[in-house]
Write an enzyme that holds these catalytic residues in place. Structure first.
Site, short mmCIF file in Angstrom:
data_model
loop_
_atom_site.label_atom_id
_atom_site.label_comp_id
_atom_site.label_asym_id
_atom_site.label_seq_id
_atom_site.Cartn_x
_atom_site.Cartn_y
_atom_site.Cartn_z
N ARG A 1 21.31 -9.98 6.22
CA ARG A 1 20.44 -10.67 5.24
C ARG A 1 20.94 -12.09 4.99
O ARG A 1 20.15 -13.02 4.82
CB ARG A 1 20.41 -9.87 3.93
CG ARG A 1 19.57 -8.60 4.06
CD ARG A 1 19.83 -7.63 2.92
NE ARG A 1 19.38 -8.10 1.64
CZ ARG A 1 19.86 -7.69 0.46
NH1 ARG A 1 20.82 -6.79 0.42
NH2 ARG A 1 19.38 -8.15 -0.65
N LYS B 1 19.08 -13.97 -8.66
CA LYS B 1 17.68 -14.39 -8.86
C LYS B 1 16.93 -13.41 -9.77
O LYS B 1 16.18 -13.82 -10.65
CB LYS B 1 16.94 -14.49 -7.52
CG LYS B 1 17.49 -15.53 -6.56
CD LYS B 1 16.58 -15.72 -5.35
CE LYS B 1 16.43 -14.49 -4.48
NZ LYS B 1 17.66 -14.05 -3.81
N ARG C 1 27.39 -3.69 -6.27
CA ARG C 1 26.10 -3.78 -6.95
C ARG C 1 25.42 -2.41 -7.08
O ARG C 1 25.23 -1.71 -6.09
CB ARG C 1 25.21 -4.75 -6.19
CG ARG C 1 23.86 -4.95 -6.82
CD ARG C 1 23.29 -6.27 -6.44
NE ARG C 1 22.42 -6.22 -5.30
CZ ARG C 1 21.53 -7.17 -5.01
NH1 ARG C 1 21.42 -8.24 -5.77
NH2 ARG C 1 20.78 -7.06 -3.94
N ARG D 1 10.13 -17.38 1.20
CA ARG D 1 11.38 -17.28 1.96
C ARG D 1 11.26 -17.97 3.31
O ARG D 1 12.21 -17.98 4.08
CB ARG D 1 11.71 -15.82 2.21
CG ARG D 1 12.70 -15.21 1.22
CD ARG D 1 12.80 -13.75 1.54
NE ARG D 1 14.01 -13.10 1.22
CZ ARG D 1 14.17 -12.30 0.16
NH1 ARG D 1 13.22 -12.16 -0.72
NH2 ARG D 1 15.31 -11.66 0.00
N ARG E 1 21.48 -0.02 -3.50
CA ARG E 1 20.33 -0.26 -2.61
C ARG E 1 20.72 -0.04 -1.16
O ARG E 1 21.80 -0.45 -0.73
CB ARG E 1 19.85 -1.71 -2.79
CG ARG E 1 18.73 -1.83 -3.79
CD ARG E 1 18.45 -3.27 -4.11
NE ARG E 1 18.17 -4.09 -2.93
CZ ARG E 1 17.78 -5.35 -3.00
NH1 ARG E 1 17.63 -5.93 -4.18
NH2 ARG E 1 17.53 -6.04 -1.92
#
Ligand code: AMP
Length: 226
Positions: A173, A16, A129, A91, A162
């Protein structure tokens, strides 16, 4: 003329953020990422940041009231007058209803594009990531040259992983996404403004599909309830 809200929707690590930046450049619209705004507040240890951190660290959603207030303030700024891209908001169904109340009927045209990626692929992506703490650009560790010394190719800042990208928090998540966020797909389908693209393809191909989906939704704005 009404302003255009392009909502990029999808699970964590669907792409996103990357796609929001590309669509934002194409439309010359600002990108509003609630995750980036919250992370900045956490870094600056503001009262919002300290409150939000408790939820973010465990992979839970920050309460609607906090996030809605951030978004409302941001959307009132001049750069959102023609339109804006939302990344990571709404969300929950309550957040989706909130955006509509922030504008008068007819002042906002909403187009939602979902980026579909299977859970197994998302889990693999997250494991590799890295991101730039300054400008938020996301990198895949496998594609970054050098060991341990990877830096952002835009601003040279050392890349970091992160905190909420750890395997356990990512699992949480994803669960939160399926339980609290996915129901929004039916909410927007019911309003006639949802399209989905396959997000498990090269970045430029996904971008082209998103641009086509935004165009295809033109003149077919979300119907309001009631
Ligand atoms: P993101 O960078 O969009 O994956 O967001 C990172 C974290 O920030 C999420 O796991 C949530 O804890 C929080 N967050 C971001 N956007 C929202 C939102 N719209 N509603 C509630 N929490 C959010």
């Amino acid at each position: 003329m009404s302003r255009l809200a392009i909502i990029l929707f999808g699970p964590p690590a669907a792409g996103k953020g990357t796609q929001a930046r590309m669509v934002g450049e194409a439309f010359h619209f600002p990108v509003i990422s609630t995750g980036d705004i919250l992370r900045e507040a956490v870094r600056n240890q503001t009262s919002l940041g300290n409150e939000a951190r408790r939820y973010m660290d465990s992979g839970a959603l920050v309460p609607d009231s906090l996030v809605d207030a951030i978004v409302k303030e941001r959307l009132q700024r001049e750069d959102c007058a023609r339109g804006f891209i939302l990344d990571g908001y709404p969300r929950t169904v309550n957040q989706a209803a909130f955006i509509e109340t922030a504008f008068k009927e007819g002042d906002l045209e909403i187009r939602v594009v979902g980026i579909d990626v299977a859970d197994e692929v998302l889990i693999r992506r997250i494991a590799g990531r890295l991101s730039c703490p300054k400008d938020g650009k996301v990198f895949n560790a496998a594609a970054v040259p050098g060991k341990g010394g990877a830096v952002c190719d835009v601003c040279g800042t050392p890349l970091v992983s992160r905190a909420d990208d750890s395997a356990e928090v990512m699992q949480q998540r994803l669960e939160v996404y399926h339980r609290q966020t996915q129901p929004l797909i039916d909410y927007y389908i019911g309003r006639g403004c949802y399209s989905a693209v396959d997000g498990d393809r090269p970045i430029n191909e996904v971008h082209e599909s998103i641009m086509k989906a935004v165009d295809a939704n033109s003149g077919n704005p979300c119907r309001r309830n009631g």
